[in-house]
Scaffold this motif. Structure first.
Motif, PDB file in Angstrom:
ATOM      1  N   GLY A   1       0.646  -0.957   0.123  1.00 16.10           N
ATOM      2  CA  GLY A   1       0.227   0.344  -0.404  1.00 16.10           C
ATOM      3  C   GLY A   1       0.318   1.003  -0.022  1.00 16.10           C
ATOM      4  N   LEU A   2       0.335   2.540   0.380  1.00 19.65           N
ATOM      5  CA  LEU A   2       0.795   4.295   0.418  1.00 19.65           C
ATOM      6  C   LEU A   2       1.032   4.294   2.117  1.00 19.65           C
ATOM      7  CD1 LEU A   2       0.148   4.750  -2.784  1.00 19.65           C
ATOM      8  CD2 LEU A   2       2.354   3.794  -2.796  1.00 19.65           C
ATOM      9  N   ASP A   3       1.482   5.145   2.450  1.00 26.29           N
ATOM     10  CA  ASP A   3       1.680   5.607   3.681  1.00 26.29           C
ATOM     11  C   ASP A   3       1.086   7.262   3.085  1.00 26.29           C
ATOM     12  OD1 ASP A   3       4.541   6.882   3.175  1.00 26.29           O
ATOM     13  OD2 ASP A   3       4.726   5.360   4.276  1.00 26.29           O
ATOM     14  N   ALA A   4       1.780   7.706   4.327  1.00 23.17           N
ATOM     15  CA  ALA A   4       0.747   9.109   3.737  1.00 23.17           C
ATOM     16  C   ALA A   4       2.284   9.778   2.983  1.00 23.17           C
ATOM     17  CB  ALA A   4       0.249  10.339   5.369  1.00 23.17           C
ATOM     18  N   HIS A   5       3.627   9.329   3.834  1.00 15.61           N
ATOM     19  CA  HIS A   5       4.859   9.748   2.976  1.00 15.61           C
ATOM     20  C   HIS A   5       4.784   9.222   1.947  1.00 15.61           C
ATOM     21  CE1 HIS A   5       9.187  10.576   3.330  1.00 15.61           C
ATOM     22  NE2 HIS A   5       9.566   9.566   2.453  1.00 15.61           N
ATOM     23  N   ALA A   6       4.756   8.224   1.455  1.00 18.80           N
ATOM     24  CA  ALA A   6       4.790   7.524   0.284  1.00 18.80           C
ATOM     25  C   ALA A   6       3.758   8.735  -0.497  1.00 18.80           C
ATOM     26  CB  ALA A   6       4.067   6.072  -0.205  1.00 18.80           C
ATOM     27  N   ARG A   7       2.365   8.821  -0.486  1.00 19.77           N
ATOM     28  CA  ARG A   7       1.508   9.768  -0.814  1.00 19.77           C
ATOM     29  C   ARG A   7       1.725  11.274  -1.575  1.00 19.77           C
ATOM     30  NH1 ARG A   7      -3.603   8.265  -2.351  1.00 19.77           N
ATOM     31  NH2 ARG A   7      -3.839   5.931  -1.821  1.00 19.77           N
ATOM     32  N   ARG A   8       2.375  11.763  -0.522  1.00 26.03           N
ATOM     33  CA  ARG A   8       3.208  13.264  -0.261  1.00 26.03           C
ATOM     34  C   ARG A   8       4.101  13.223  -1.111  1.00 26.03           C
ATOM     35  NH1 ARG A   8       7.587  15.724   3.726  1.00 26.03           N
ATOM     36  NH2 ARG A   8       7.282  17.996   2.647  1.00 26.03           N
ATOM     37  N   THR A   9       5.499  12.598  -1.296  1.00 27.04           N
ATOM     38  CA  THR A   9       6.492  11.992  -2.513  1.00 27.04           C
ATOM     39  C   THR A   9       6.090  12.009  -3.623  1.00 27.04           C
ATOM     40  OG1 THR A   9       6.998  10.216  -1.275  1.00 27.04           O
ATOM     41  CG2 THR A   9       8.130  11.482  -0.196  1.00 27.04           C
ATOM     42  N   MET A  10       5.350  11.518  -3.554  1.00 29.39           N
ATOM     43  CA  MET A  10       4.393  10.771  -5.251  1.00 29.39           C
ATOM     44  C   MET A  10       3.982  11.759  -5.749  1.00 29.39           C
ATOM     45  SD  MET A  10       3.893   7.383  -5.069  1.00 29.39           S
ATOM     46  CE  MET A  10       5.274   5.437  -4.208  1.00 29.39           C
ATOM     47  N   THR A  11       3.350  12.825  -5.165  1.00 33.47           N
ATOM     48  CA  THR A  11       2.363  13.566  -5.350  1.00 33.47           C
ATOM     49  C   THR A  11       3.466  14.775  -5.470  1.00 33.47           C
ATOM     50  OG1 THR A  11       0.903  13.727  -3.968  1.00 33.47           O
ATOM     51  CG2 THR A  11       0.691  15.630  -5.013  1.00 33.47           C
ATOM     52  N   ALA A  12       4.678  14.792  -4.972  1.00 32.87           N
ATOM     53  CA  ALA A  12       6.243  15.755  -5.438  1.00 32.87           C
ATOM     54  C   ALA A  12       6.429  15.442  -7.188  1.00 32.87           C
ATOM     55  CB  ALA A  12       6.618  15.868  -3.926  1.00 32.87           C
ATOM     56  N   ALA A  13       6.951  14.323  -6.686  1.00 32.87           N
ATOM     57  CA  ALA A  13       7.566  13.155  -8.397  1.00 32.87           C
ATOM     58  C   ALA A  13       6.654  14.045  -9.655  1.00 32.87           C
ATOM     59  CB  ALA A  13       7.395  11.751  -7.638  1.00 32.87           C
ATOM     60  N   ALA A  14       5.538  13.749  -9.065  1.00 28.90           N
ATOM     61  CA  ALA A  14       4.617  13.534 -10.183  1.00 28.90           C
ATOM     62  C   ALA A  14       4.443  14.742 -11.206  1.00 28.90           C
ATOM     63  CB  ALA A  14       2.627  13.234 -10.014  1.00 28.90           C
ATOM     64  N   ALA A  15       4.270  16.364  -9.788  1.00 28.90           N
ATOM     65  CA  ALA A  15       4.787  17.413 -10.462  1.00 28.90           C
ATOM     66  C   ALA A  15       6.088  17.464 -11.042  1.00 28.90           C
ATOM     67  CB  ALA A  15       3.580  18.320  -9.155  1.00 28.90           C
ATOM     68  N   ALA A  16       6.772  17.271 -10.444  1.00 34.10           N
ATOM     69  CA  ALA A  16       8.030  17.228 -11.127  1.00 34.10           C
ATOM     70  C   ALA A  16       8.223  17.069 -12.153  1.00 34.10           C
ATOM     71  CB  ALA A  16       8.884  16.735 -10.113  1.00 34.10           C
ATOM     72  N   HIS A  17       8.129  15.247 -12.009  1.00 32.23           N
ATOM     73  CA  HIS A  17       7.583  15.077 -14.087  1.00 32.23           C
ATOM     74  C   HIS A  17       6.845  16.026 -14.849  1.00 32.23           C
ATOM     75  CE1 HIS A  17       6.656  12.014 -16.989  1.00 32.23           C
ATOM     76  NE2 HIS A  17       5.635  12.123 -17.101  1.00 32.23           N
ATOM     77  N   HIS A  18       5.800  16.283 -14.252  1.00 29.73           N
ATOM     78  CA  HIS A  18       5.212  16.820 -15.201  1.00 29.73           C
ATOM     79  C   HIS A  18       5.786  18.670 -15.831  1.00 29.73           C
ATOM     80  CE1 HIS A  18       1.742  14.903 -15.539  1.00 29.73           C
ATOM     81  NE2 HIS A  18       1.316  15.031 -14.405  1.00 29.73           N
ATOM     82  N   ARG A  19       6.813  18.567 -15.202  1.00 31.85           N
ATOM     83  CA  ARG A  19       7.664  19.974 -15.381  1.00 31.85           C
ATOM     84  C   ARG A  19       8.643  19.301 -16.382  1.00 31.85           C
ATOM     85  NH1 ARG A  19       7.931  22.169  -9.098  1.00 31.85           N
ATOM     86  NH2 ARG A  19       5.530  22.560  -9.048  1.00 31.85           N
ATOM     87  N   THR A  20       9.483  18.402 -15.841  1.00 38.06           N
ATOM     88  CA  THR A  20      10.197  18.120 -16.991  1.00 38.06           C
ATOM     89  C   THR A  20      10.207  17.211 -17.827  1.00 38.06           C
ATOM     90  OG1 THR A  20      10.961  16.763 -14.717  1.00 38.06           O
ATOM     91  CG2 THR A  20      11.780  18.732 -14.721  1.00 38.06           C
ATOM     92  N   GLY A  21       9.365  16.198 -17.724  1.00 37.19           N
ATOM     93  CA  GLY A  21       9.506  14.927 -18.351  1.00 37.19           C
ATOM     94  C   GLY A  21      10.661  13.668 -17.545  1.00 37.19           C
ATOM     95  N   ALA A  22      10.882  13.605 -16.546  1.00 39.44           N
ATOM     96  CA  ALA A  22      12.203  12.803 -16.000  1.00 39.44           C
ATOM     97  C   ALA A  22      11.191  12.112 -15.443  1.00 39.44           C
ATOM     98  CB  ALA A  22      12.809  13.295 -14.453  1.00 39.44           C
ATOM     99  N   PRO A  23      11.938  11.074 -15.842  1.00 38.78           N
ATOM    100  CA  PRO A  23      10.897   9.426 -15.411  1.00 38.78           C
ATOM    101  C   PRO A  23      11.098   9.093 -13.742  1.00 38.78           C
ATOM    102  CG  PRO A  23      12.833   8.944 -15.967  1.00 38.78           C
ATOM    103  CD  PRO A  23      13.173  10.779 -16.448  1.00 38.78           C
ATOM    104  N   ILE A  24      10.035   8.731 -13.333  1.00 34.83           N
ATOM    105  CA  ILE A  24       9.894   8.293 -11.872  1.00 34.83           C
ATOM    106  C   ILE A  24      10.271   6.418 -11.371  1.00 34.83           C
ATOM    107  CG2 ILE A  24       8.135   8.112  -9.643  1.00 34.83           C
ATOM    108  CD1 ILE A  24       6.630  10.335 -11.419  1.00 34.83           C
ATOM    109  N   ALA A  25      11.076   6.453 -11.033  1.00 39.39           N
ATOM    110  CA  ALA A  25      11.388   5.272  -9.707  1.00 39.39           C
ATOM    111  C   ALA A  25      11.044   5.147  -8.892  1.00 39.39           C
ATOM    112  CB  ALA A  25      13.230   5.085 -11.139  1.00 39.39           C
ATOM    113  N   VAL A  26      10.455   3.670  -8.570  1.00 42.30           N
ATOM    114  CA  VAL A  26       9.889   3.573  -7.552  1.00 42.30           C
ATOM    115  C   VAL A  26      10.226   2.332  -6.828  1.00 42.30           C
ATOM    116  CG1 VAL A  26       7.401   3.086  -6.345  1.00 42.30           C
ATOM    117  CG2 VAL A  26       7.400   4.346  -8.751  1.00 42.30           C
TER     118      VAL A  26
END
Length: 309
Positions: free
Chosen positions: A141-166
């Protein structure tokens, strides 16, 4: 604005076809309070691993060590030049347990801004820029920290295109990660790399993750506490036979000094996989798949640097 599809290394941007044989998930340097006394922080040991990897035909190492875990961005460029191996660095955050409380306080509220800056401007004010974003799920599953960091990662991805490694904890939670990143947050599955899928024997879950279109990283061979090697050929063969061979990645994930790491990936694991999968598929997994997984149309590409190779 015109864009160019490149892979962002610690020495600058390179064409995807220059990656060559790629260890898609490893660590030349990493430290964590969860692994006291087992820090991977010796430049000489990193040099030995890179030299051995290069001698076995390796050309690129993607280091998934994120913010605050001893990335040693000050050392990576020198090692890359000295041994002719491309190195890709990461931004992002691991699970909260891997940080002291003061580190998490220091990153502040704008994680997306931090990740974006490290991708586009440089890590800690240096000229070394990250080429991917590393985040982590929880066990099933996903805890609150994971949701926070993944939300930030998605925002950074949309700005840059960078891949997200999980990081998938013990190989679990892939569908929860995909629901959040690709469902709620709008990240294309082809920009997501799911790590550690081989740590869970759930081949149905692996197949479901593959059907999303995400890249599937099978990493960390010869971990005595995960029993990964014996079942890996059959897992990869099943995915390839189902039509997902183009989404597979391989890595060493060396997180302790005694880990066999990147040389083992090519010296022992590669020939073993060739017996089951065939040389052509293994070659594609180590080269073409990695080139597609880490290549990005960066919004502001730099002038082409000299190749590390």
């Amino acid at each position: 604005m015109s864009t160019v599809r490149t892979v962002r290394t610690v020495l600058g941007d390179i064409a995807p076809e220059e990656l060559g044989v790629c260890d898609a998930h490893d660590h030349l340097f990493i430290r964590s309070p969860q692994l006291p006394g087992q820090e991977v922080d010796d430049p000489d040991a990193a040099a030995t691993r890179l030299r051995d990897f290069r001698e076995l035909g390796g050309r690129t190492v993607v280091q998934w060590t994120p913010y605050g875990m001893g990335r040693r961005h000050d050392v990576l460029p020198r090692l890359s030049r000295e041994f002719g191996v491309h190195v890709v660095a990461a931004t992002g955050l691991h699970q909260a347990a891997h940080y002291d409380a003061d580190v998490l306080r220091r990153v502040g509220g704008d994680l997306a801004g931090l990740f974006t800056a490290e991708l586009t401007e440089g890590i800690a004010g240096s000229a070394v820029r990250a080429g991917l974003i590393k985040v982590a799920g929880s066990f099933h599953g996903l805890d609150a920290h994971a949701r926070r960091t993944m939300t930030a990662a998605a925002a950074a991805h949309h700005r840059t295109g960078a891949p997200i490694a999980v990081h998938l904890e013990l190989g679990t939670g892939a569908l929860d990660v995909l629901d959040l990143l690709c469902g709620e947050l709008g990240v294309a599955p082809q920009s997501v790399i799911l790590g550690h899928l081989g740590r869970s024997p759930d081949q149905v879950g692996q197949r479901q993750a593959a059907e999303s279109g995400a890249f599937l990283a099978f990493d960390g061979p010869s971990r005595a506490n995960h029993w990964t090697d014996w079942r890996l050929p059959e897992e990869l063969a099943a995915l390839a036979e189902a039509g997902f061979g183009g989404q597979l990645l391989l890595g060493g994930d060396s997180t302790t000094p005694e880990a066999p790491g990147m040389p083992h990936l090519l010296r022992r694991l590669r020939p073993r996989l060739e017996l089951t999968l065939g040389k052509d598929l293994v070659d594609r997994v180590l080269t073409e798949n990695a080139a597609r997984a880490f290549a990005v149309e960066w919004p502001e590409p730099d002038a082409r640097p000299a190749s590390a190779a």
